[in-house]
Structure formats: structure tokens, C-alpha cells
Motif scaffolding. Structure first.
Motif, PDB file in Angstrom:
ATOM      1  N   UNK A   4      -6.684   0.941  11.921  1.00 22.16           N
ATOM      2  CA  UNK A   4      -6.413   1.331  11.185  1.00 22.16           C
ATOM      3  C   UNK A   4      -8.042   2.453  11.046  1.00 22.16           C
ATOM      4  N   UNK A  34       2.008   5.880   7.969  1.00 21.10           N
ATOM      5  CA  UNK A  34       1.485   5.283   6.959  1.00 21.10           C
ATOM      6  C   UNK A  34      -0.033   5.694   6.723  1.00 21.10           C
ATOM      7  N   UNK A  38      -3.164   7.767   5.717  1.00 27.17           N
ATOM      8  CA  UNK A  38      -3.609   7.102   4.066  1.00 27.17           C
ATOM      9  C   UNK A  38      -5.003   7.538   3.980  1.00 27.17           C
ATOM     10  N   UNK A  39      -6.135   7.610   4.657  1.00 24.97           N
ATOM     11  CA  UNK A  39      -6.584   7.909   3.518  1.00 24.97           C
ATOM     12  C   UNK A  39      -7.449   8.596   3.712  1.00 24.97           C
ATOM     13  N   UNK A  56      -5.559   6.281  -5.799  1.00 28.80           N
ATOM     14  CA  UNK A  56      -4.367   5.571  -5.141  1.00 28.80           C
ATOM     15  C   UNK A  56      -3.313   5.736  -5.956  1.00 28.80           C
ATOM     16  N   UNK A  60      -0.730   7.195  -3.392  1.00 32.32           N
ATOM     17  CA  UNK A  60       0.789   5.736  -3.394  1.00 32.32           C
ATOM     18  C   UNK A  60       1.868   6.426  -3.448  1.00 32.32           C
ATOM     19  N   UNK A  64       5.231   7.393  -1.355  1.00 27.84           N
ATOM     20  CA  UNK A  64       6.636   7.084  -1.736  1.00 27.84           C
ATOM     21  C   UNK A  64       7.707   8.064  -1.759  1.00 27.84           C
TER      22      UNK A  64
ATOM     23  N   UNK B  21     -10.101   0.292   2.611  1.00 29.17           N
ATOM     24  CA  UNK B  21      -9.177  -0.963   3.348  1.00 29.17           C
ATOM     25  C   UNK B  21      -8.417  -1.656   2.677  1.00 29.17           C
ATOM     26  N   UNK B  23      -7.302  -0.723  -0.448  1.00 26.32           N
ATOM     27  CA  UNK B  23      -6.656   0.109  -0.514  1.00 26.32           C
ATOM     28  C   UNK B  23      -5.732   0.635   0.039  1.00 26.32           C
ATOM     29  N   UNK B  24      -5.920   0.732   0.691  1.00 22.22           N
ATOM     30  CA  UNK B  24      -4.779   0.995   1.884  1.00 22.22           C
ATOM     31  C   UNK B  24      -4.482  -0.297   2.264  1.00 22.22           C
ATOM     32  N   UNK B  25      -4.090  -0.797   2.272  1.00 17.07           N
ATOM     33  CA  UNK B  25      -3.833  -2.544   2.720  1.00 17.07           C
ATOM     34  C   UNK B  25      -2.318  -2.616   1.418  1.00 17.07           C
ATOM     35  N   UNK B  26      -2.931  -2.146   0.366  1.00 11.14           N
ATOM     36  CA  UNK B  26      -2.226  -2.539  -1.123  1.00 11.14           C
ATOM     37  C   UNK B  26      -1.285  -1.233  -0.980  1.00 11.14           C
ATOM     38  N   UNK B  27      -1.987  -0.284  -0.720  1.00  5.19           N
ATOM     39  CA  UNK B  27      -0.286   0.875  -0.630  1.00  5.19           C
ATOM     40  C   UNK B  27       0.481   0.356   0.088  1.00  5.19           C
ATOM     41  N   UNK B  28       0.113   0.243   0.960  1.00  4.55           N
ATOM     42  CA  UNK B  28       0.930   0.003   2.454  1.00  4.55           C
ATOM     43  C   UNK B  28       1.895  -0.744   2.225  1.00  4.55           C
ATOM     44  N   UNK B  30       3.097  -1.611  -1.277  1.00  2.00           N
ATOM     45  CA  UNK B  30       3.900  -1.345  -1.798  1.00  2.00           C
ATOM     46  C   UNK B  30       4.658  -0.254  -1.276  1.00  2.00           C
ATOM     47  N   UNK B  31       4.471   0.165  -0.242  1.00  2.00           N
ATOM     48  CA  UNK B  31       6.100   1.618   0.245  1.00  2.00           C
ATOM     49  C   UNK B  31       6.889   0.582   1.354  1.00  2.00           C
ATOM     50  N   UNK B  34       8.670  -1.246  -0.762  1.00  2.00           N
ATOM     51  CA  UNK B  34       9.788  -0.009  -1.221  1.00  2.00           C
ATOM     52  C   UNK B  34      10.872   0.048  -0.467  1.00  2.00           C
TER      53      UNK B  34
END
Lengths: 184, 419
Positions: A4, A34, A38-39, A56, A60, A64, B21, B23-28, B30-31, B34
Motif C-alpha cells: 500500500x 490501482x 490511487x492515492x 473519493x 473511484x 472504473x 487507507x 477510502x482506498x479499500x472502499x474504492x478497491x 468497488x473496482x 465491478x
């Protein structure tokens, strides 16, 4: 192995390898891409829209969109600017839509009543950034957070290079007083 | 780089956005849920792709399956966790039942006909059906317009402010309510007689009570609900405000159509949507769903989600006997069916977000947009067979011009057969 917060600025060659692997069906490659990006993408969106929840969502949705288009992505192109272009354009759209509501003299429902606290950012600098228009903030973020050259920014935003230089110069001038007060 | 630029670079480098962290986990999640990474993959790979989503789905659904309310969803569960699922078709080739959909997308609103053919209405931001589907009212920046289903404009109205969330009254179609900034305004169905009704409106689509009285309800930025006669400007009722001015509420492309996005920091008491059903008004808030009396605004029925869940949307079926409610609980979305004198029933659950569902005109089918999966699910709640039709790749289908700009399309209406 995923780490991470792995340095997102790692060489484009690594991204190209990951994109190739992702296109061949590697889940690990997708997740690594990702996690690598991401950050920075999230922070860039936040600095442009100044709303954590919206940032966010924007980041996101950008991921996608990027992942859905990955199978058609030209691997000869660098992945990072392609992704950042999607993020930044979406953030500008969002910020413009909010500004449009303000334009008519309304305290838009979509606008935070008070700016989100940019954790880690000097309050005066945060206020000065907030006063820039979204396009100027985007140019500043692309140049000084994501570290693209003005030429790269011009290509990403499909603008003349002079326009980018102008936005950067005006943005910096506007931030000058606030930057004086930032502890070094 | 100058010293000033260096200071700015260092300052921006220090920025942190809340719990990054998480937010990153939530987004991952979802991705990953999907399943977007496997476009064009071999089937064997696709199975791996869905493994993580299936694990999350199983965990989320075990509690439902072992509960009495979950008994009826076992077949859904079995369907969804079957290796190789989902059984989504890649292209929207037809609609079940009757009527046509109105769908907002990044490229503009589309009319989708029962045979699956679709037509872009034009470069508008959003649209809404007229009561019989003969026209759509569309908005774009400062412009309000009525267009035919083939996109031909009938009239346009330009206002100084930003115009959005227009809704046509029924059944006569003589009035259209819309928001200009925070002002609620009404214009006659032929584009004449535009007038101000009230200020302080929240970004929630106004709702017309069916009938000749031309009564319209809107939400205020302080969380109250107000009903007006649009013709006499007489206030019929106003509920008590629930809060100060709302903050941090954003509508995103994935959840427009008059329903505010509650994925962010929408306060629980804020109004998400309004819908009349006969003489009662369904008011959806983050923490409850209420039916208010159309005479005095008093609640006559209230439903609250289980602890830890939030309401994302609620939609009454034609006939007013059932309400489909979408809730969110951490990373899991659920759609529940609430009917008179019956316990609530989970129709579907899965990882990620669901947008507001839409009932087909005859009330047989429920279209559930699964935002995170880029799918539409057509459920048939009354069949008892567990029938489900899934369509995938919606974002791409509704943004053929630029796949990278594609956004999950928002279903704003499923109307009577378009003539």
C-alpha cells in the motif's frame, strides 16, 4: 506482493508491464496498478474539488472508467498521464458544476458550507487555493502534485501550452502571499 | 523550479485526505466487485476475477439466507454465487414488459424502446417524461426545453440561473416544476407562464400530486418538506426542518435523476427524494422512509433501516402497494420489498452500490441499477420464481463516443408506451 502506498512515481515501464499483464487477465496486476495510483489520484481530485466525499467518488469512477477501457488501451502510451487526465477532467467538471450553481447567487446544496480541512496543508494556502478557479487549481495540481511539465499538461488538457503557462503563472502569483507563510 | 514552486510542491505533497487507507479499500472493493478488469478475458480468468466478489457476496448474504426474511432470496443467492456467474448479457437487446426508459448519460438523455433500440435526445444534462410519454422535459445549463421522443424540440425557455430537476405533472401535463438554483419555479406545459413558487429548495426533484389540483411538493435545504398549490401558491403543509443548511451533499453522475447521492456525507435527515402515491407523499431520507398525509404532512407510516444501514433510495410501485428500498451497509447494497401487512423481503444484495430502482409501468418488473457492477438487473418481485435478467457494460453502451468518459447511466423514468 502489494505494498500500500507504493511509490506511484515508479518508472512507466513497470506500469506498461502491469497493463500488459492486466490485459492478459492478471488480477494481481490490476490491483497493483490501482494501489500504485490511487492515492495520488484521490489527492489530486480532492485538491481540485475540495470535498473529500466527492473526491473519493471522482477517483473511484475514474478508475472504473480506466479499467473498463483497459483492454483497448494502447500500451505504447504511458498509463499514468492517461489515468490522471480522466481524474482531473472529471474533477474539473464537478467543480464547474458546483461553481455554476454559485454563479446564480445561491449557496448551492452541493457546495460544502465550509471548505473541507485539507489535512497537512497550511490554512492560508488552503484558502488561497480555494479562491482559484477549478482550471487553475487543476493546472497547479498537475504541475506541483503530479509533477507534469507544462507541455505534458497542455497535451493532457488539450490546451495551448501558453494557456497552461498562463494559468500556472497566475495561480502562483495568487498563492504567493500564502506561500510566504508556509513553514519550511 | 523556483523556491516558491518548491515550497508549493512540498506543501501539496503533505496533503492527506481523511482516512486515505479506508477510502482506498472502499474504492478497491468497488473496482474489484465491478469486475472491470477482465474485459475480453478467457472464461477461466473471469472465474478468478469474480472470486473476490463472490467471497464478499457470500459473506454479505449468509445472514440473509439464515433469517426468515432471507428465505425467499435463497434462489437469488444461489444464482449469484454460482461459479461463472453473472449471467449478464453483454448488450441491452430488449426490455421486459411494456414502456420505454429515459436514461441520463454522459452524452445526454436517451430514450430506450422496448425492443432495445435507443435514441439520444440531444446534448442535454438530464430529462424527465411527460405523463404519457409523448414528450420529455430536458435541461441544459440555463435552458429548459420540451422535446419529442425523437429529440425534436417543441419549445425552450432560458433562465438566468442554472436549471435542473424538471418534472412534469400528471395526468393533464399542464404544469412543469423545476429548480433554478435554490428557487422552485413552475411553467405551463406549453412553455408559457413561467413563475416563481418558493425559495430555499434543496437539490431534490419536485414531485407532483396526481390530479387536477396542481399540487407540488419540494424539499428545503433545511430538510423540511413543503407542499404548495402551484396555481394559487397556497401552502398546503410544511414539515418541521430537520437541520441547518445541509453540507457536503453531492449529486454524482452515477446517481442523478432527482435522487441525491448519499455515498458521501449526506446527513441522515436530509431528503433524498419525493414521490406521491395517491393522496400520500413518500419521503426518502438517509435514516428513514416515510409516507406523509397529503392533507397535513403528518407521517402515517415510517420505515427505518436496520442498525448500521442507511437508506439510499425508495420507489413506490404503480398502484402504491409496494415500496422498493435500497439500503447500504458498509460495502454491501440491498434492495428490499416492503408491502402492506407483510414483512420486508430482501430481493437482492451484493457488493458495492445500487442506484434508485425503477418500476415498469405495469408494476411487474423492477429495474435495479447496480452501479458498481456496471449492470442493470431486471427483477420480477411478484413471480416467486426468482427470475432475473442482467445486462452488463451499460456505461459503454450509453457513451459510444468516448469510452473513457463513460459514466454509469442513470435511469430516470420507465414510462408508458411511447407513441
Amino acid at each position: 506482493m502489494l505494498v500500500r502506498g507504493e511509490d506511484e512515481d515508479a518508472e512507466p515501464r513497470r506500469d506498461a508491464e502491469l497493463v500488459r499483464a492486466a490485459q492478459r487477465g492478471s488480477e494481481e496486476a490490476v490491483e497493483t496498478l490501482f494501489r500504485r495510483h490511487w492515492r495520488r489520484a484521490h489527492r489530486a481530485a480532492f485538491l481540485i474539488v475540495r470535498d473529500a466525499a466527492a473526491a473519493e467518488d471522482i477517483a473511484q469512477e475514474a478508475f472504473l472508467a480506466a479499467m473498463r477501457a483497459l483492454d483497448r488501451f494502447d500500451r505504447r502510451r504511458p498509463f499514468r498521464p492517461w489515468l490522471h487526465r480522466i481524474v482531473v477532467n472529471r474533477a474539473i467538471d464537478h467543480a464547474r458544476a458546483r461553481a455554476l450553481r454559485r454563479e446564480v447567487g445561491e449557496d448551492a446544496i452541493g457546495e460544502p458550507a465550509a471548505p473541507e480541512v485539507e489535512a497537512g496543508l497550511d490554512p492560508d494556502l488552503a484558502t488561497a487555493l480555494a479562491a482559484l478557479d477549478p482550471e487553475q487549481r487543476a493546472a497547479i495540481v498537475l504541475r506541483y502534485l503530479l509533477e507534469y511539465t507544462p507541455g505534458e499538461i497542455a497535451r493532457m488538457l488539450e490546451l495551448p501550452r501558453g494557456t497552461v503557462n498562463s494559468r500556472l503563472r497566475r495561480g502562483l502569483d495568487h498563492l504567493a502571499a500564502a506561500l510566504e507563510g508556509v513553514p519550511r | 523550479m523556483s523556491s516558491r514552486e518548491q515550497v508549493l510542491r512540498d506543501a501539496l505533497d503533505e496533503v492527506r485526505v481523511g482516512d486515505e487507507g479506508a477510502a482506498e479499500d472502499r474504492a478497491w472493493r468497488v473496482v474489484a466487485a465491478a469486475g472491470v478488469a477482465g474485459v475480453g478475458r478467457p472464461e477461466r480468468r473471469r472465474r478468478h476475477r469474480w472470486r473476490a466478489a463472490r467471497v464478499a457476496l457470500v459473506a454479505a448474504l449468509i445472514a440473509l439466507v439464515v433469517s426468515p426474511a432471507g428465505a425467499s432470496v435463497r434462489h437469488w443467492v444461489a444464482d449469484r454465487i454460482e461459479p461463472g456467474a453473472p449471467h449478464a448479457v453483454p448488450v441491452l437487446s430488449s426490455l421486459p414488459g411494456h414502456g420505454s426508459l429515459l436514461v441520463d448519460s454522459a452524452e445526454g438523455p436517451w430514450v430506450v424502446h422496448p425492443d432495445g433500440s435507443k435514441r439520444l435526445l440531444g446534448d442535454y444534462a438530464e430529462a424527465s417524461w411527460s405523463p404519457h410519454g409523448l414528450y420529455a422535459v430536458v435541461t441544459r445549463g440555463h435552458e429548459l426545453a420540451a422535446v419529442e421522443p425523437d429529440g425534436t424540440p417543441r419549445w425552450t425557455l432560458t433562465r438566468p440561473g442554472h436549471v435542473e430537476l424538471a418534472r412534469w405533472n400528471g395526468p393533464d401535463g399542464f404544469r412543469i416544476a423545476y429548480l433554478e438554483g435554490r428557487a422552485l419555479r413552475v411553467v405551463d406545459g406549453d412553455g408559457t407562464g413561467d413563475r416563481f413558487i418558493a425559495g430555499g429548495a434543496a437539490a431534490v426533484a419536485p414531485a407532483w400530486r396526481s390530479g387536477p389540483g396542481h399540487e407540488v411538493a419540494y424539499a428545503t435545504e433545511r430538510g423540511a418538506v413543503v407542499a404548495f398549490s402551484a396555481d394559487s401558491r397556497r401552502r398546503i403543509f410544511a414539515t418541521t426542518p430537520t437541520s441547518g443548511p445541509l453540507r457536503g451533499v453531492s449529486r454524482s453522475a452515477s446517481d442523478v435523476g432527482g435522487q441525491r447521492d448519499v455515498s458521501g456525507v449526506a446527513p441522515d435527515g436530509g431528503v433524498l427524494s419525493l414521490q406521491w402515491t395517491g393522496a400520500r407523499l413518500l419521503v426518502t431520507r438517509g435514516d428513514r422512509v416515510e409516507l406523509l398525509s397529503g392533507n397535513d404532512g403528518r407521517p402515517v407510516w415510517t420505515w427505518t433501516p436496520p442498525a448500521g444501514s442507511r437508506v439510499r433510495s425508495a420507489t413506490v410501485a404503480p398502484g402504491g402497494d409496494r415500496v422498493a428500498v435500497v439500503t447500504a451497509d458498509g460495502g454491501t447494497g440491498r434492495v428490499l420489498l416492503i408491502a402492506k401487512a407483510r414483512p420486508s423481503r430482501v430481493l437482492f444484495a451484493g457488493p458495492g452500490k445500487f442506484a434508485a430502482p425503477r418500476w415498469s409501468p405495469e408494476g411487474r418488473w423492477l429495474l435495479l441499477p447496480w452501479t458498481s457492477a456496471d449492470q442493470w438487473l431486471f427483477l420480477e418481485p411478484g413471480s416467486g420464481t426468482g427470475k432475473l435478467h442482467a445486462v452488463a457494460h451499460l456505461a459503454k453502451q450509453f457513451s459510444p463516443g468516448d469510452p473513457t468518459a463513460a459514466r454509469f447511466p442513470s435511469v430516470v423514468g420507465w414510462c408508458c408506451t411511447v407513441h
